[in-house]
Design a protein around this motif. Structure first.
Motif, PDB file in Angstrom:
ATOM      1  N   PHE A  40       0.817  -1.211   0.000  1.00 25.22           N
ATOM      2  CA  PHE A  40       0.000   0.000   0.000  1.00 25.22           C
ATOM      3  C   PHE A  40       0.855   1.267   0.000  1.00 25.22           C
ATOM      4  O   PHE A  40       0.357   2.346  -0.272  1.00 25.22           O
ATOM      5  CB  PHE A  40      -0.934   0.004   1.209  1.00 25.22           C
ATOM      6  N   ILE A  54       2.993   1.614  14.170  1.00 25.16           N
ATOM      7  CA  ILE A  54       2.301   0.451  13.587  1.00 25.16           C
ATOM      8  C   ILE A  54       3.331  -0.598  13.157  1.00 25.16           C
ATOM      9  O   ILE A  54       3.204  -1.791  13.453  1.00 25.16           O
ATOM     10  CB  ILE A  54       1.437   0.879  12.384  1.00 25.16           C
ATOM     11  N   ILE A  55       4.391  -0.128  12.474  1.00 23.76           N
ATOM     12  CA  ILE A  55       5.405  -1.066  11.976  1.00 23.76           C
ATOM     13  C   ILE A  55       6.081  -1.793  13.134  1.00 23.76           C
ATOM     14  O   ILE A  55       6.227  -3.015  13.129  1.00 23.76           O
ATOM     15  CB  ILE A  55       6.450  -0.326  11.116  1.00 23.76           C
ATOM     16  N   PHE A  67       2.099   5.669   6.073  1.00 26.58           N
ATOM     17  CA  PHE A  67       2.050   6.830   6.968  1.00 26.58           C
ATOM     18  C   PHE A  67       3.461   7.397   7.189  1.00 26.58           C
ATOM     19  O   PHE A  67       3.653   8.611   7.230  1.00 26.58           O
ATOM     20  CB  PHE A  67       1.429   6.448   8.311  1.00 26.58           C
ATOM     21  N   VAL A  68       4.442   6.482   7.349  1.00 27.00           N
ATOM     22  CA  VAL A  68       5.807   6.932   7.622  1.00 27.00           C
ATOM     23  C   VAL A  68       6.337   7.759   6.450  1.00 27.00           C
ATOM     24  O   VAL A  68       6.856   8.861   6.632  1.00 27.00           O
ATOM     25  CB  VAL A  68       6.728   5.724   7.890  1.00 27.00           C
ATOM     26  N   VAL A 100      12.351  -3.049   7.241  1.00 23.59           N
ATOM     27  CA  VAL A 100      10.964  -3.091   7.681  1.00 23.59           C
ATOM     28  C   VAL A 100      10.251  -4.393   7.307  1.00 23.59           C
ATOM     29  O   VAL A 100       9.506  -4.948   8.098  1.00 23.59           O
ATOM     30  CB  VAL A 100      10.215  -1.879   7.068  1.00 23.59           C
ATOM     31  N   VAL A 128      -5.865  -6.238  13.226  1.00 22.47           N
ATOM     32  CA  VAL A 128      -4.614  -6.994  13.121  1.00 22.47           C
ATOM     33  C   VAL A 128      -3.766  -6.783  14.372  1.00 22.47           C
ATOM     34  O   VAL A 128      -3.168  -7.718  14.887  1.00 22.47           O
ATOM     35  CB  VAL A 128      -3.843  -6.593  11.846  1.00 22.47           C
ATOM     36  N   PHE A 145       4.376  10.344  10.824  1.00 26.31           N
ATOM     37  CA  PHE A 145       5.597   9.543  10.817  1.00 26.31           C
ATOM     38  C   PHE A 145       5.617   8.624  12.034  1.00 26.31           C
ATOM     39  O   PHE A 145       5.836   7.414  11.926  1.00 26.31           O
ATOM     40  CB  PHE A 145       6.805  10.478  10.823  1.00 26.31           C
ATOM     41  N   GLY A 203       2.843   5.876  11.849  1.00 27.23           N
ATOM     42  CA  GLY A 203       3.229   4.767  10.965  1.00 27.23           C
ATOM     43  C   GLY A 203       4.323   3.918  11.577  1.00 27.23           C
ATOM     44  O   GLY A 203       4.263   2.681  11.560  1.00 27.23           O
ATOM     45  N   ILE A 224      -0.391  -4.785   6.829  1.00 23.87           N
ATOM     46  CA  ILE A 224      -0.502  -3.689   7.793  1.00 23.87           C
ATOM     47  C   ILE A 224       0.828  -2.955   7.911  1.00 23.87           C
ATOM     48  O   ILE A 224       0.871  -1.738   8.075  1.00 23.87           O
ATOM     49  CB  ILE A 224      -0.965  -4.220   9.167  1.00 23.87           C
ATOM     50  N   VAL A 225       1.935  -3.717   7.807  1.00 20.44           N
ATOM     51  CA  VAL A 225       3.240  -3.048   7.848  1.00 20.44           C
ATOM     52  C   VAL A 225       3.363  -2.074   6.683  1.00 20.44           C
ATOM     53  O   VAL A 225       3.839  -0.944   6.841  1.00 20.44           O
ATOM     54  CB  VAL A 225       4.387  -4.081   7.834  1.00 20.44           C
ATOM     55  N   LEU A 236       0.943  -0.568   5.257  1.00 17.61           N
ATOM     56  CA  LEU A 236       0.086   0.576   5.596  1.00 17.61           C
ATOM     57  C   LEU A 236       0.809   1.529   6.539  1.00 17.61           C
ATOM     58  O   LEU A 236       0.748   2.745   6.389  1.00 17.61           O
ATOM     59  CB  LEU A 236      -1.218   0.097   6.249  1.00 17.61           C
ATOM     60  N   GLY A 237       1.527   0.946   7.513  1.00 18.71           N
ATOM     61  CA  GLY A 237       2.324   1.771   8.421  1.00 18.71           C
ATOM     62  C   GLY A 237       3.383   2.538   7.651  1.00 18.71           C
ATOM     63  O   GLY A 237       3.613   3.734   7.879  1.00 18.71           O
ATOM     64  N   LEU A 238       4.000   1.844   6.695  1.00 20.10           N
ATOM     65  CA  LEU A 238       5.019   2.467   5.855  1.00 20.10           C
ATOM     66  C   LEU A 238       4.427   3.639   5.076  1.00 20.10           C
ATOM     67  O   LEU A 238       5.078   4.672   4.884  1.00 20.10           O
ATOM     68  CB  LEU A 238       5.569   1.410   4.893  1.00 20.10           C
ATOM     69  N   THR A 240      -0.466  -9.292   8.287  1.00 20.36           N
ATOM     70  CA  THR A 240       0.494  -8.551   9.104  1.00 20.36           C
ATOM     71  C   THR A 240       1.405  -7.723   8.209  1.00 20.36           C
ATOM     72  O   THR A 240       1.663  -6.552   8.464  1.00 20.36           O
ATOM     73  CB  THR A 240       1.318  -9.526   9.954  1.00 20.36           C
ATOM     74  N   ASP A 246       4.700   9.196   3.973  1.00 22.23           N
ATOM     75  CA  ASP A 246       3.906  10.414   3.805  1.00 22.23           C
ATOM     76  C   ASP A 246       4.306  11.460   4.847  1.00 22.23           C
ATOM     77  O   ASP A 246       4.537  12.634   4.523  1.00 22.23           O
ATOM     78  CB  ASP A 246       2.416  10.050   3.939  1.00 22.23           C
TER      79      ASP A 246
END
Lengths: 300, 336
Positions: free
Chosen positions: A43, B306-307, A109-110, A88, B264, B300, B303, A102-103, A105-107, A99, A112
């Protein structure tokens, strides 16, 4: 007929559609590349491409020409994505697929957040890669930019196909995706192949972004969000397992969306995405594995 | 003997949980009760998503749209029909359940990522659809409860009396949401613990094997979608009641993504950790703005958190709890 149908307009709109479809195709290809090797949709692919565009903007801002910045950015993106994969994604390689999703997805946000952090939120412009003057072919005026975008996109697709088809590295990449365990026995470093896949995907995304940005009047950190959605849709339309399908699906979608937006008044620009998604849903209900996908038999 | 000990341990844990639920608002500020109430709404939606995605294996990226159905049902009943807000909740659940059932029908042909796209399309299209039916939904203005029918909003005067207890509106919202959440968790537990859960899991693990063993695939999938829709609808109704307004921006794509992250992090395929998933998605954005409000930095941190959580807990909080409790459960369930 009540009115004369304007073939010139149809041809022009088709080329414009192919041009945007081409940039979507590159991002779609990036998504398929990672999906085929790991079964995961990345994503963050769109935001990574956006980050690449901002790198290119900084390089141009420091005095590089567009094309110098173009190639330098691709190199930086590939290296950066390999690093990101190692840090990552590698720790969750063995985790359940969701999982990993979702990582990414977290990436999203990071990446962005980082782009908003490093570069102030004002709007920016990139110089045009191709001349903006029109060219007349068979009495119809096209823009060099659209034709250039199509040429670069298709050229890159052919290049990538060559890499996978004719080089040893391409063979290793394919083997690692199809059968990781046996590849490992044959001495292929599967984990590194996945990282390389991330690198290639980021390179494709960077090109997609750098073709998208100059075509806009100005861009900011949201530039790749619609592109990612269309690329995702194009990839699914063609069949997410098939690189050729992703390219064809994106091009088809580009033309379709542009023609529908032009000729069907009530859709306009607002409803383009929902309409595109609805059509894709219709296609999927008839062909659940996409237009070019194969229905795979699964062992119980 | 060990069995009795296990049972009493279980009872002790459940009563401890109930005690936390009952007394928590008295230890935090009134304002925080409202945050906790919103976390409760996420909790309910996440249970529903876990039943669908964790147990039945159908990925949904569009649960925000089902929440929107619930929220708008509540809003329309309050504003147009002047129902009291609390009584709209069951109807909101039923409405979203029906929509969930309908969404589940195309899901019979789609699987995995294609289903993810289909549900995602629903989430993307929802705000535009809401704007199109502006007569019912108030268009982009949305529906505001306080302006149109303030008498139907419970606790507007500042005090609510339930069963002889007087409490503030925020405490009322907290108790309302989490009571429904606890009932919802109980129902979900009843559904997954026996035959129903085995049916769900068999569809998730192998559709072909499930069909060969006599599982009705179509019924199971659409039932899971409908049930999950009921949860999402109730959650949407509570979310609307808490905010006293719904508009197309109340239920965007990001809420669908948020719910999936919560499920999750909480642990797919288990119910024990979902509370933590709900608290995670409710409090993480606030916590990351506390660190720094500089442009981009909260995103930042959000995210990155979450990671990090996913790398440390690849199977979510539920997986961690199961791992921690394993020595105890093995001991309890082995005959000496």
């Amino acid at each position: 007929m009540l009115f004369a149908f304007d073939w010139t307009q149809l041809a022009q709109q088709t080329v414009i559609g192919l041009s945007s479809g081409g940039t979507w195709a590159l991002l779609a290809l990036a998504i398929v590349l990672i999906y085929r090797s790991t079964g995961v949709i990345n994503f963050a692919q769109g935001e990574m491409a956006m980050f690449s565009v901002f790198i290119a903007w900084s390089l141009v801002h420091h005095g590089l020409t567009y094309w110098a910045a173009f190639f330098l950015t691709i190199a930086i993106s590939i290296a950066g994505a390999i690093a990101v994969e190692r840090v990552v994604i590698r720790p969750v390689e063995q985790a359940p697929v969701l999982t990993v999703v979702i990582v990414t997805l977290g990436l999203l946000f990071v990446v962005d957040g980082a782009a908003r952090w490093f570069w102030s939120p004002e709007t920016r412009t990139l110089p045009n890669a191709f001349s903006t003057s029109p060219i007349t072919i068979a009495g119809v005026a096209f823009s060099w930019q659209d034709l250039g975008n199509i040429a670069v996109s298709l050229g890159l697709v052919v290049l990538l196909w060559g890499l996978f088809r004719f080089t040893k590295l391409g063979l290793a990449l394919r083997a690692a995706a199809v059968n990781p365990d046996e590849s490992r026995l044959l001495g292929i470093r599967v984990s590194w192949m996945l990282a390389l896949g991330w690198g290639l995907a980021a390179g494709l995304g960077a090109v997609s972004g750098m073709l998208t940005a100059p075509a806009l009047a100005s861009f900011d950190q949201n530039l790749m969000q619609p592109v990612l959605l269309y690329a995702f849709a194009g990839a699914v339309l063609g069949g997410i397992e098939s690189p050729l399908g992703a390219v064809a699906g994106s091009l088809l979608l580009g033309v379709f969306v542009n023609l529908v937006g032009t000729y069907v008044g009530w859709i306009g620009t607002d409803l383009r995405l929902p309409v595109a998604l609805a059509v894709i849903l219709g296609v999927l209900l008839v062909r659940p594995a996409g237009l070019f996908g194969k229905v795979s038999a699964r062992r119980v | 003997m060990r069995r009795a000990l296990g049972m009493s341990l279980w009872v002790a844990m459940v009563s401890a949980g109930l005690a936390v639920f009952l007394f928590l608002p008295h230890f935090v500020s009134d304002f925080h009760s409202r945050d906790l109430a919103q976390a409760g709404a996420f909790f309910i939606a996440i249970i529903g998503l876990d039943l669908l995605t964790g147990y039945t294996g159908q990925i949904s990226l569009g649960h925000g749209a089902l929440m929107a159905i619930g929220g708008y049902t509540t809003a329309a009943l309050i504003v147009h029909e002047h129902w009291r807000d609390v009584w709209t909740i069951p109807l909101a659940g039923i409405a979203a359940g029906i929509v969930g059932f309908v969404v589940g029908l195309p899901a019979l042909r789609l699987s995995g990522l294609y289903l993810a796209l289909a549900t995602f399309a629903l989430a993307v299209a929802m705000p535009s659809l809401i704007k199109k039916f502006s007569g019912l939904t108030g268009g982009s203005q949305g529906l505001q409860f306080l302006e149109s029918s303030p008498s139907q909003v419970t606790g507007l005067s500042g005090k609510v009396t339930v069963l002889g207890h007087t409490m503030t509106q925020n405490h009322f919202l907290y108790y309302l949401t989490w009571s429904i959440g606890i009932v919802g968790l109980g129902v979900a537990w009843l559904v997954v613990r026996g035959r129903g859960g085995r049916t769900f899991r068999s569809v998730r693990d192998s559709e072909i094997a499930a069909v060969s063993s006599g599982v009705n695939l179509a019924w199971t999938k659409t039932f899971a979608f409908a049930l999950s829709g009921v949860y999402a609808g109730v959650a949407g109704a509570l979310y609307a009641i808490q905010n006293e307004i719904v508009n197309p921006l109340s239920f965007t794509v990001s809420i669908s993504i948020l719910l999936l992250v919560g499920a999750v992090v909480g642990g797919l395929g288990s119910l024990s950790g979902l509370v933590l998933g709900a608290l995670f998605v409710e409090y993480l954005p606030t916590l990351s703005t506390n660190v720094s409000t500089r442009e981009g930095v909260p995103d930042f941190i959000y995210g990155a958190a979450i990671i990090v959580v996913m790398i440390l807990l690849p199977t979510g909080a539920g997986g961690l709890l199961r791992r921690l409790a394993r020595p105890l459960t093995t001991w309890l369930y082995t005959r000496p």
